[in-house]
Scaffold this active site. Sequence first.
Site, short mmCIF file in Angstrom:
data_model
loop_
_atom_site.label_atom_id
_atom_site.label_comp_id
_atom_site.label_asym_id
_atom_site.label_seq_id
_atom_site.Cartn_x
_atom_site.Cartn_y
_atom_site.Cartn_z
N LYS A 36 0.72 -0.90 0.16
CA LYS A 36 -0.22 0.32 -0.24
C LYS A 36 1.06 1.76 0.32
CE LYS A 36 -0.24 0.05 5.17
NZ LYS A 36 -1.01 -0.66 6.54
N ARG A 75 -11.16 -0.29 15.02
CA ARG A 75 -11.06 0.73 14.01
C ARG A 75 -11.62 0.25 12.74
NH1 ARG A 75 -5.16 1.39 10.60
NH2 ARG A 75 -6.03 -0.95 10.30
N TYR A 91 16.79 30.21 3.78
CA TYR A 91 15.60 31.76 3.77
C TYR A 91 16.17 31.77 5.18
CZ TYR A 91 12.52 30.59 0.29
OH TYR A 91 12.28 30.82 -1.07
N MET A 134 11.75 23.74 -0.32
CA MET A 134 10.93 22.67 -0.92
C MET A 134 12.32 22.17 -2.03
SD MET A 134 7.26 24.05 -2.74
CE MET A 134 6.94 24.92 -1.63
C1 LIG Z 1 -0.57 -1.84 6.65
C2 LIG Z 1 -0.72 -2.93 6.73
C3 LIG Z 1 -0.06 -4.23 7.36
C4 LIG Z 1 1.53 -3.92 7.60
O1 LIG Z 1 1.95 -3.13 8.75
P1 LIG Z 1 3.69 -3.38 8.68
O2 LIG Z 1 3.91 -2.77 9.60
O3 LIG Z 1 4.06 -2.28 7.88
O4 LIG Z 1 4.33 -4.58 8.73
C5 LIG Z 1 -0.25 -5.16 8.08
N1 LIG Z 1 -1.97 -5.46 8.03
C6 LIG Z 1 -2.63 -4.40 8.05
C7 LIG Z 1 -4.09 -4.95 7.81
C8 LIG Z 1 -2.36 -3.46 7.63
O5 LIG Z 1 -3.29 -2.06 6.92
#
Ligand SMILES: *Cc1c(COP(=O)(O)O)cnc(C)c1O
Length: 363
Positions: free
Chosen positions: A37, A135, A249, A296
């Site tokens: 992700k 969550r 800056y 930046m």
């Molecule tokens: C992001 C995520 C992971 C991975 O977590 P890490 O700490 O980066 O290994 C695993 N499971 C879910 C549901 C996540 O959202």
Amino acid sequence: MPPVEARAWVEVDLLALEANLALLRARARGEVIPVLKADAYGHGALPLARFLCQRGARRVAVAAVGEGRTLRRGGVEGEVLLLGSLHPLEAEEALRWNLVPSLSTLEAARALAARARALGLTPRAHLKVDTGMRRVGFPWEEAGEALRAVEALGVRVEGVYTHLATAGEDAAFVEVQRRRFQRVREALGEGYFYHLENSYGLLLHGGENVRVGLALYGLVPGFGLRPILRLLARPTLVKRLRPGDRVGYGGEYVARGGEWLATLPVGYADGLPRGAVRHVRGPGGELLPLAGRISMDQTTVLLPGPLPLEAVFEVLSPDFGPTGLLAWAEARGTIPYEVVVHLSRRLPRVYRYGEEVREVANS
Ligand SMILES: *Cc1c(COP(=O)(O)O)cnc(C)c1O
């Protein structure tokens, strides 16, 4: 090292990724699911997905439907799991791209089943169970009921999982969640693919089927894992300062006179945490202090002497030292995840396998 024709770029070391994957596989008793992700935590999801699939990953996980679409468009064929909780409005898109969503509401399950019927596709999903993070997920005490309801809608539930809230922070609560998930597993029976731990869960407590991000990218010290990403830059200008010259800056750095200064074409828009980065490494690996504030798009560095514009500086090092990502995060008062996902997409990504450049990705 063959030259890269760029003034600034991110380099990803696939050989180090391979070593991290092997180390994690040796620790897990089941499958290691790479979590890709947020563009693989800034490392570039598509090149990494391709590489990991070649290395035997049967499925990868992302968070957003758009991330899954990017993988499919790029030719990734293995299972793509959508983490989080499917929104009913995303059901059609998930089906069209053959992404496997996580369900934690009946609304989403209904939408998935309805859209699948309309499209003539099979609705597949993993059931997300909440064992304590509060969550997303069906409450663990109601997992059996939820499973039956989702299956009754015609959804093929292939996997069941939960997520740890306190891995690396509160081992006792990890145990509570693991026990709850075990109860869920006993109630639901075999025939589902159960997965539980994240990086710290696996490294500190062991695990069977695990979803790992941070550890795969080597951003956990002390387990033999190695960061796989560097940020490199060449100066666009090298000059000598006169006494009293003020740099950047606010004119914060005031020259004694005679110092050599290099201007690197990377700044906080590229993901350098302003106020947290104090050094970069010079071409010989030497630690060089910044002069004044990070802008930046530019950063100014003090040199021991003149250097050509071809010189390569290591702004972010693949280690746990003062120019590593963990040092950046700590100085910034945040976690490595937040820093790494903010490395800018405007920097080209160069994928290296040992000495061989496999791919250069520009966005
Ligand atoms: C992001 C995520 C992971 C991975 O977590 P890490 O700490 O980066 O290994 C695993 N499971 C879910 C549901 C996540 O959202």
